[in-house]
Design a protein around this motif. Structure first.
Motif, PDB file in Angstrom:
ATOM      1  N   PRO A 188       7.549  -1.695   8.484  1.00  0.00           N
ATOM      2  CA  PRO A 188       7.538  -0.325   7.938  1.00  0.00           C
ATOM      3  C   PRO A 188       7.814   0.704   9.039  1.00  0.00           C
ATOM      4  O   PRO A 188       7.625   0.434  10.222  1.00  0.00           O
ATOM      5  CB  PRO A 188       6.113  -0.181   7.396  1.00  0.00           C
ATOM      6  N   THR A 189       8.245   1.888   8.629  1.00  0.00           N
ATOM      7  CA  THR A 189       8.434   2.983   9.589  1.00  0.00           C
ATOM      8  C   THR A 189       7.113   3.719   9.787  1.00  0.00           C
ATOM      9  O   THR A 189       6.241   3.692   8.925  1.00  0.00           O
ATOM     10  CB  THR A 189       9.450   4.003   9.066  1.00  0.00           C
ATOM     11  N   THR A 190       6.994   4.391  10.928  1.00  0.00           N
ATOM     12  CA  THR A 190       5.767   5.156  11.145  1.00  0.00           C
ATOM     13  C   THR A 190       6.066   6.583  11.596  1.00  0.00           C
ATOM     14  O   THR A 190       7.058   6.836  12.290  1.00  0.00           O
ATOM     15  CB  THR A 190       4.846   4.481  12.183  1.00  0.00           C
ATOM     16  N   GLU A 204       9.835   7.152  12.285  1.00  0.00           N
ATOM     17  CA  GLU A 204      10.348   8.142  11.345  1.00  0.00           C
ATOM     18  C   GLU A 204      10.432   9.506  12.029  1.00  0.00           C
ATOM     19  O   GLU A 204      11.420  10.230  11.904  1.00  0.00           O
ATOM     20  CB  GLU A 204       9.385   8.226  10.143  1.00  0.00           C
ATOM     21  N   LYS A 215       6.176  11.655   6.830  1.00  0.00           N
ATOM     22  CA  LYS A 215       6.966  10.964   5.812  1.00  0.00           C
ATOM     23  C   LYS A 215       7.066   9.452   6.016  1.00  0.00           C
ATOM     24  O   LYS A 215       7.549   8.740   5.164  1.00  0.00           O
ATOM     25  CB  LYS A 215       8.384  11.563   5.794  1.00  0.00           C
ATOM     26  N   GLN A 247       6.121   5.386   6.373  1.00  0.00           N
ATOM     27  CA  GLN A 247       5.272   4.534   5.517  1.00  0.00           C
ATOM     28  C   GLN A 247       3.899   4.318   6.143  1.00  0.00           C
ATOM     29  O   GLN A 247       2.929   4.041   5.459  1.00  0.00           O
ATOM     30  CB  GLN A 247       5.949   3.168   5.306  1.00  0.00           C
ATOM     31  N   LYS A 286       2.160  -4.555   7.565  1.00  0.00           N
ATOM     32  CA  LYS A 286       3.095  -5.176   6.622  1.00  0.00           C
ATOM     33  C   LYS A 286       2.454  -6.401   5.962  1.00  0.00           C
ATOM     34  O   LYS A 286       2.584  -6.624   4.762  1.00  0.00           O
ATOM     35  CB  LYS A 286       4.379  -5.583   7.347  1.00  0.00           C
ATOM     36  N   ARG A 317      -1.504  -4.257   3.638  1.00  0.00           N
ATOM     37  CA  ARG A 317      -1.498  -2.797   3.785  1.00  0.00           C
ATOM     38  C   ARG A 317      -2.893  -2.197   3.842  1.00  0.00           C
ATOM     39  O   ARG A 317      -3.055  -1.030   4.154  1.00  0.00           O
ATOM     40  CB  ARG A 317      -0.694  -2.147   2.657  1.00  0.00           C
ATOM     41  N   ASP A 350      -1.555   2.489   6.835  1.00  0.00           N
ATOM     42  CA  ASP A 350      -0.576   2.688   5.774  1.00  0.00           C
ATOM     43  C   ASP A 350      -0.806   4.072   5.159  1.00  0.00           C
ATOM     44  O   ASP A 350      -1.932   4.444   4.855  1.00  0.00           O
ATOM     45  CB  ASP A 350      -0.754   1.598   4.721  1.00  0.00           C
ATOM     46  N   ARG A 351       0.291   4.806   4.994  1.00  0.00           N
ATOM     47  CA  ARG A 351       0.160   6.207   4.565  1.00  0.00           C
ATOM     48  C   ARG A 351      -0.525   6.333   3.198  1.00  0.00           C
ATOM     49  O   ARG A 351      -1.409   7.171   3.002  1.00  0.00           O
ATOM     50  CB  ARG A 351       1.555   6.820   4.510  1.00  0.00           C
ATOM     51  N   ASP A 352      -0.117   5.517   2.245  1.00  0.00           N
ATOM     52  CA  ASP A 352      -0.725   5.591   0.910  1.00  0.00           C
ATOM     53  C   ASP A 352      -2.163   5.087   0.927  1.00  0.00           C
ATOM     54  O   ASP A 352      -3.024   5.614   0.231  1.00  0.00           O
ATOM     55  CB  ASP A 352       0.092   4.771  -0.102  1.00  0.00           C
TER      56      ASP A 352
END
Ligand SMILES: [Mn+2]
Length: 508
Positions: A105-107, A138, A190, A192, A216, A219, A288-290
């Motif tokens: 994932p991007t960070t 990101e 923005k 992940q 990954k 999460r 994890d952002r979410d």
């Protein structure tokens, strides 16, 4: 029997101050070496020139001392070191050959600062850019918590515009503290994953991939790097230990303690595998952002700084997540002995309030260990916690006893105990008192004051007598009774209570 000493101890800040003898210890960074080279020119012989050299040296030392006060680290040294200096690769050998998936994932990297020095802030930014695969970053979000220094305004914005990674500078309108500034940074990010860093860090080679790989994989795993030590004096880079993990004492101070044998066994002795840690130091982690949203970000009712690291640690574990130290990821941090910041109202009250909120929401009946040792805490106004209690119910989080049993069985707060309070000699009305003494010193006796604090002891299910993280211990016949790190092995720390005769007897 061997007592493993705690390697890190600090009063007001939740990070290790000194590095244990790790692989990077003793190596010289380029900066101080350059300073030494500048001094090596032979002064001319003669009384006057020598005096002049001495005067110049002493005025440089004076200036260095003055500059130290600005940020509570050696700013003069920091400014002599390149913003993109190279660093030693301090990883375990087994980490250097690990292969990670391509599609990590991007960070977004979120860095909060307040009146930070230019050199340390930009060295943090450059180390992220230089040592992270470009496609995984990101953006970098710099959140300015109402700094007053001019160079952190326009000059900072024009500098970061030229960098090859998008860097956004966002400003808090007024001094808001670490917690609220991080929430603002998280809200605009923005990627992940969100990676929080302090403003005086340096990332080393391969720091990011192992963090993102764990997220990954699951999460709901929150990950911290090993925090290496950048000397506040020389800016030398020293590897931190992979053999300590995060805990806390009765006063709810974050502390580093040795990784217990059960955690070594779970990893079958492989030190390159992530360590499950009961708590995080707080400054450096990826999430994890979410998932950060799902588990309730931070407690926005907390002020400025303090307690938020234990709060998020308890919440992660009790609400179904996992908290790890990823031993293949190393990030350096400048550890300071004093804080250069001032807060409206003073730090003590703020930390009491934050800790009170954390104890009320997450610790169930075990909050009493905290309240009895820090009685002042029960007098602070801690505001409304109903939304945080609601969050705990909504997420169906487990009780604190579950956390102690399963995640932190070697906790300083005993999961099972017979009593908590004073130990009084009923004939003299004197009480055992730790006299605020330290490890290896004798326990004292003092008039009972009934105010908790230094006269609080717990008689635990293991028949230890504990005061915070120290246990009463007798190693030779006829005393003395000293306070040593609790070792959970009974032996010299085993006491029998006779409820008929009202005696406590050392039985080993
Ligand atoms: Mn810091």
């Amino acid at each position: 029997m061997k007592i493993i000493p705690i390697q890190f101890h600090q009063k007001s800040h939740s990070y290790p101050r000194s590095a244990p003898g790790g692989g990077g210890g003793g190596r010289r960074s380029s900066g101080p070496a350059r300073a030494v080279a500048a001094r090596s020119r032979e002064p001319q012989r003669g009384r006057y020139s020598r005096a002049a050299v001495r005067r110049a040296a002493s005025s440089a030392t004076q200036k260095m001392k003055e500059m130290f006060k600005i940020n509570q680290f050696n700013l003069m040294a920091s400014e002599m070191i390149a913003l993109n200096r190279s660093l030693p690769d301090v990883r375990l050998e087994g980490c250097k050959t690990k292969v990670y998936p391509d599609n990590l994932p991007t960070t977004s990297v979120v860095i909060v600062f307040h009146n930070e020095a230019w050199s340390t802030l930009l060295r943090t930014v450059h180390s992220v850019i230089n040592r992270s695969p470009r496609h995984m970053i990101e953006e970098i979000v710099l959140v300015d918590d109402a700094s007053e220094r001019d160079f952190l305004k326009r000059p900072l914005e024009s500098y970061v515009k030229k960098l090859k990674v998008p860097v956004h500078v966002i400003r808090m309108e007024q001094r808001s503290g670490l917690i609220r500034a991080r929430l603002k940074g998280a809200a605009v990010s923005k990627g992940q994953v969100i990676t929080f860093l302090d403003a005086h860090c340096e990332c080393t080679v391969g720091w990011l991939e192992p963090l993102l790989a764990r997220i990954k994989h699951d999460r709901r795993t929150v990950v911290c790097p090993i925090i290496d030590v950048i000397s506040d004096d020389t800016f030398e880079y020293m590897a931190g230990s992979d053999m300590t993990y995060g805990g806390f004492n009765w006063k709810l101070n974050f502390r580093w303690y040795p990784v217990p044998q059960r955690e070594m066994d779970r990893r079958k002795g492989d030190r390159t595998l992530p360590v499950r840690t009961p708590t995080m130091a707080g400054g450096l982690f990826s999430i994890d952002r979410d998932y950060f949203q799902e588990i309730g970000t931070y407690d926005a009712g907390m002020d400025i700084w303090g307690g938020e690291n234990l709060e998020i640690s308890f919440r992660i574990w009790q609400c179904g997540g996992t908290l790890e130290i990823v031993t293949c990821s190393h990030v350096g941090h400048v550890f300071r002995k004093a804080t250069p910041y001032t807060f409206p109202g003073g730090t003590g009250q703020i930390i009491n309030k934050n800790n009170r909120r954390l104890a009320e929401v997450w610790m169930d009946e075990f909050k009493n260990f905290f309240y009895i040792i820090s009685p002042g805490v029960t007098k602070v106004d801690y505001g409304d916690i109903s939304s945080r209690v609601g969050l705990r119910h909504k997420l169906q989080c487990k009780p604190f006893s579950w956390y102690l049993e399963n995640i932190y069985p070697d906790s300083q707060i005993p999961r099972h105990y017979f009593s908590l309070g004073e130990i009084r000699n009923v004939e003299t009305n004197q009480c055992l008192d730790n006299m605020a003494r330290k490890e290896n010193e004798k326990v004292g006796i003092f008039n009972c004051h009934g105010m908790g604090g230094n006269q609080v002891f717990s008689y635990t299910a293991n028949k230890e007598i504990r005061t915070d993280d120290l246990c009463l211990d007798v190693s030779k016949l006829n005393g003395p009774v000293t306070m040593l790190k609790c070792h959970h092995l009974k032996g010299n720390q085993l006491w029998e209570y006779d409820p008929v005769k009202l005696t406590l007897q050392h039985v080993n």
